[in-house]
Motif scaffolding. Structure first.
Motif, PDB file in Angstrom:
ATOM      1  N   UNK A  76      42.131 124.175 -29.574  1.00 28.78           N
ATOM      2  CA  UNK A  76      42.886 125.420 -29.682  1.00 28.78           C
ATOM      3  C   UNK A  76      44.262 125.146 -29.122  1.00 28.78           C
ATOM      4  N   UNK A  77      44.959 126.179 -28.747  1.00 32.79           N
ATOM      5  CA  UNK A  77      46.201 125.982 -28.010  1.00 32.79           C
ATOM      6  C   UNK A  77      46.292 127.057 -26.950  1.00 32.79           C
ATOM      7  N   UNK A  78      47.025 126.776 -25.910  1.00 34.82           N
ATOM      8  CA  UNK A  78      47.107 127.695 -24.791  1.00 34.82           C
ATOM      9  C   UNK A  78      47.533 129.089 -25.208  1.00 34.82           C
ATOM     10  N   UNK A  79      48.426 129.177 -26.190  1.00 33.56           N
ATOM     11  CA  UNK A  79      48.937 130.485 -26.596  1.00 33.56           C
ATOM     12  C   UNK A  79      47.856 131.359 -27.224  1.00 33.56           C
ATOM     13  N   UNK A  80      46.950 130.763 -28.001  1.00 31.55           N
ATOM     14  CA  UNK A  80      45.922 131.580 -28.653  1.00 31.55           C
ATOM     15  C   UNK A  80      44.862 132.044 -27.669  1.00 31.55           C
ATOM     16  N   UNK A  81      44.825 131.440 -26.487  1.00 32.17           N
ATOM     17  CA  UNK A  81      43.846 131.809 -25.478  1.00 32.17           C
ATOM     18  C   UNK A  81      44.298 132.984 -24.627  1.00 32.17           C
ATOM     19  N   UNK A  82      45.589 133.290 -24.683  1.00 32.54           N
ATOM     20  CA  UNK A  82      46.139 134.339 -23.828  1.00 32.54           C
ATOM     21  C   UNK A  82      45.999 135.692 -24.531  1.00 32.54           C
ATOM     22  N   UNK A  83      45.293 136.629 -23.907  1.00 30.97           N
ATOM     23  CA  UNK A  83      45.207 137.967 -24.496  1.00 30.97           C
ATOM     24  C   UNK A  83      46.595 138.612 -24.605  1.00 30.97           C
ATOM     25  N   UNK A  84      46.743 139.455 -25.579  1.00 26.10           N
ATOM     26  CA  UNK A  84      48.018 140.139 -25.832  1.00 26.10           C
ATOM     27  C   UNK A  84      48.510 140.864 -24.573  1.00 26.10           C
ATOM     28  N   UNK A  85      49.753 140.630 -24.208  1.00 26.28           N
ATOM     29  CA  UNK A  85      50.369 141.330 -23.094  1.00 26.28           C
ATOM     30  C   UNK A  85      50.155 140.701 -21.720  1.00 26.28           C
ATOM     31  N   UNK A  86      49.334 139.651 -21.632  1.00 21.90           N
ATOM     32  CA  UNK A  86      49.084 139.014 -20.337  1.00 21.90           C
ATOM     33  C   UNK A  86      50.249 138.085 -20.001  1.00 21.90           C
ATOM     34  N   UNK A  87      50.416 137.776 -18.703  1.00 25.03           N
ATOM     35  CA  UNK A  87      51.504 136.950 -18.222  1.00 25.03           C
ATOM     36  C   UNK A  87      50.955 135.672 -17.595  1.00 25.03           C
ATOM     37  N   UNK A  88      51.670 134.562 -17.814  1.00 25.08           N
ATOM     38  CA  UNK A  88      51.239 133.264 -17.302  1.00 25.08           C
ATOM     39  C   UNK A  88      51.983 132.928 -16.018  1.00 25.08           C
ATOM     40  N   UNK A  89      51.212 132.473 -15.012  1.00 21.06           N
ATOM     41  CA  UNK A  89      51.815 132.036 -13.753  1.00 21.06           C
ATOM     42  C   UNK A  89      51.232 130.688 -13.356  1.00 21.06           C
ATOM     43  N   UNK A  90      52.032 129.899 -12.651  1.00 25.77           N
ATOM     44  CA  UNK A  90      51.571 128.603 -12.152  1.00 25.77           C
ATOM     45  C   UNK A  90      50.868 128.828 -10.825  1.00 25.77           C
ATOM     46  N   UNK A  91      49.707 128.171 -10.658  1.00 26.46           N
ATOM     47  CA  UNK A  91      48.891 128.374  -9.458  1.00 26.46           C
ATOM     48  C   UNK A  91      48.236 127.066  -9.028  1.00 26.46           C
ATOM     49  N   UNK A  92      47.773 127.034  -7.785  1.00 29.64           N
ATOM     50  CA  UNK A  92      46.885 125.964  -7.319  1.00 29.64           C
ATOM     51  C   UNK A  92      45.558 126.221  -8.013  1.00 29.64           C
ATOM     52  N   UNK A  93      45.057 125.240  -8.757  1.00 29.44           N
ATOM     53  CA  UNK A  93      43.880 125.541  -9.567  1.00 29.44           C
ATOM     54  C   UNK A  93      42.733 124.556  -9.375  1.00 29.44           C
ATOM     55  N   UNK A  94      43.020 123.332  -9.013  1.00 30.43           N
ATOM     56  CA  UNK A  94      41.958 122.345  -8.826  1.00 30.43           C
ATOM     57  C   UNK A  94      41.496 121.743 -10.140  1.00 30.43           C
ATOM     58  N   UNK A  95      40.886 120.572 -10.082  1.00 33.11           N
ATOM     59  CA  UNK A  95      40.512 119.834 -11.289  1.00 33.11           C
ATOM     60  C   UNK A  95      39.292 120.379 -12.025  1.00 33.11           C
ATOM     61  N   UNK A  96      38.534 121.303 -11.451  1.00 37.43           N
ATOM     62  CA  UNK A  96      37.334 121.813 -12.112  1.00 37.43           C
ATOM     63  C   UNK A  96      37.659 122.781 -13.245  1.00 37.43           C
ATOM     64  N   UNK A  97      38.850 123.324 -13.286  1.00 33.34           N
ATOM     65  CA  UNK A  97      39.216 124.328 -14.294  1.00 33.34           C
ATOM     66  C   UNK A  97      39.411 123.689 -15.666  1.00 33.34           C
ATOM     67  N   UNK A  98      38.972 124.378 -16.701  1.00 31.40           N
ATOM     68  CA  UNK A  98      39.191 123.911 -18.066  1.00 31.40           C
ATOM     69  C   UNK A  98      39.947 124.976 -18.852  1.00 31.40           C
ATOM     70  N   UNK A  99      40.753 124.530 -19.764  1.00 29.38           N
ATOM     71  CA  UNK A  99      41.559 125.442 -20.570  1.00 29.38           C
ATOM     72  C   UNK A  99      40.637 126.413 -21.305  1.00 29.38           C
ATOM     73  N   UNK A 100      40.998 127.680 -21.249  1.00 29.67           N
ATOM     74  CA  UNK A 100      40.217 128.714 -21.898  1.00 29.67           C
ATOM     75  C   UNK A 100      39.164 129.343 -21.011  1.00 29.67           C
ATOM     76  N   UNK A 101      38.909 128.748 -19.847  1.00 30.94           N
ATOM     77  CA  UNK A 101      37.892 129.268 -18.929  1.00 30.94           C
ATOM     78  C   UNK A 101      38.369 130.586 -18.320  1.00 30.94           C
ATOM     79  N   UNK A 102      37.458 131.525 -18.241  1.00 31.33           N
ATOM     80  CA  UNK A 102      37.755 132.819 -17.623  1.00 31.33           C
ATOM     81  C   UNK A 102      37.691 132.677 -16.111  1.00 31.33           C
TER      82      UNK A 102
END
Length: 160
Positions: A76-102
């Motif tokens: 997929x791509x990051x843009x299609x994973x973002x619900x309409x109207x949501x905002x993206x921020x950079x955060x400390x996230x750790x290596x366990x996170x996967x793209x698209x994960x809630x």
């Protein structure tokens, strides 16, 4: 003569090759967040209808082991994973996170919770940065961005 023709047609129907289509398979392990393209896939013939067609040029949202087919649910791509109207921020996230994960973000000083989705994962390099990006629901995006900038934000992931 007609009997021979019928027998030959029947034989052809039995031994003819099944129709195939080319499908991408990973040539190396592809990690979430990596681009998928000609450099890390090879095309193999598979029976028509066995796998849903996919087009490389996207981003892996799930890991794909070397030799496995690339499925539509893997890219997929990051843009299609973002619900309409949501905002993206950079955060400390750790290596366990996967793209698209809630996920949920918590503003540590107020205890406010907000829904989020991982847009970019951090590097699994132990010496690399553990920062990624999450999209946050609009009602709490500004508060989450301020909390992230001041180090007062935590990201939680559900198990299972």
């Amino acid at each position: 003569m007609v009997a021979i023709a019928i027998a030959l047609v029947a034989l052809w129907v039995e031994i003819r090759p099944d129709p195939t289509v080319d499908h991408p398979f990973a040539t190396v392990a592809i990690h979430p967040g990596e681009s998928v393209g000609d450099w890390n896939v090879e095309w193999k013939a598979v029976p028509v209808g066995l796998l849903d067609p996919v087009a490389p040029g996207s981003v892996a949202i799930h890991p794909v082991a070397a030799g496995n087919p690339i499925l539509g649910s893997d890219i997929g791509d990051g843009e299609t994973l973002i619900p309409q109207g949501w905002w993206t921020i950079e955060v400390e996230i750790g290596p366990q996170a996967t793209i698209g994960e809630r996920a949920m973000v918590v503003m540590l000083d107020t205890g406010t919770l907000a829904r989020a989705v991982v847009v970019s994962a951090s590097s699994d390099d132990p010496l690399g940065a553990s920062r990624g990006a999450v999209a946050v629901e609009p009602d709490h995006a500004a508060e989450a961005a301020m909390a992230a900038a001041e180090g007062r934000l935590a990201v939680m992931f559900a198990s299972g």
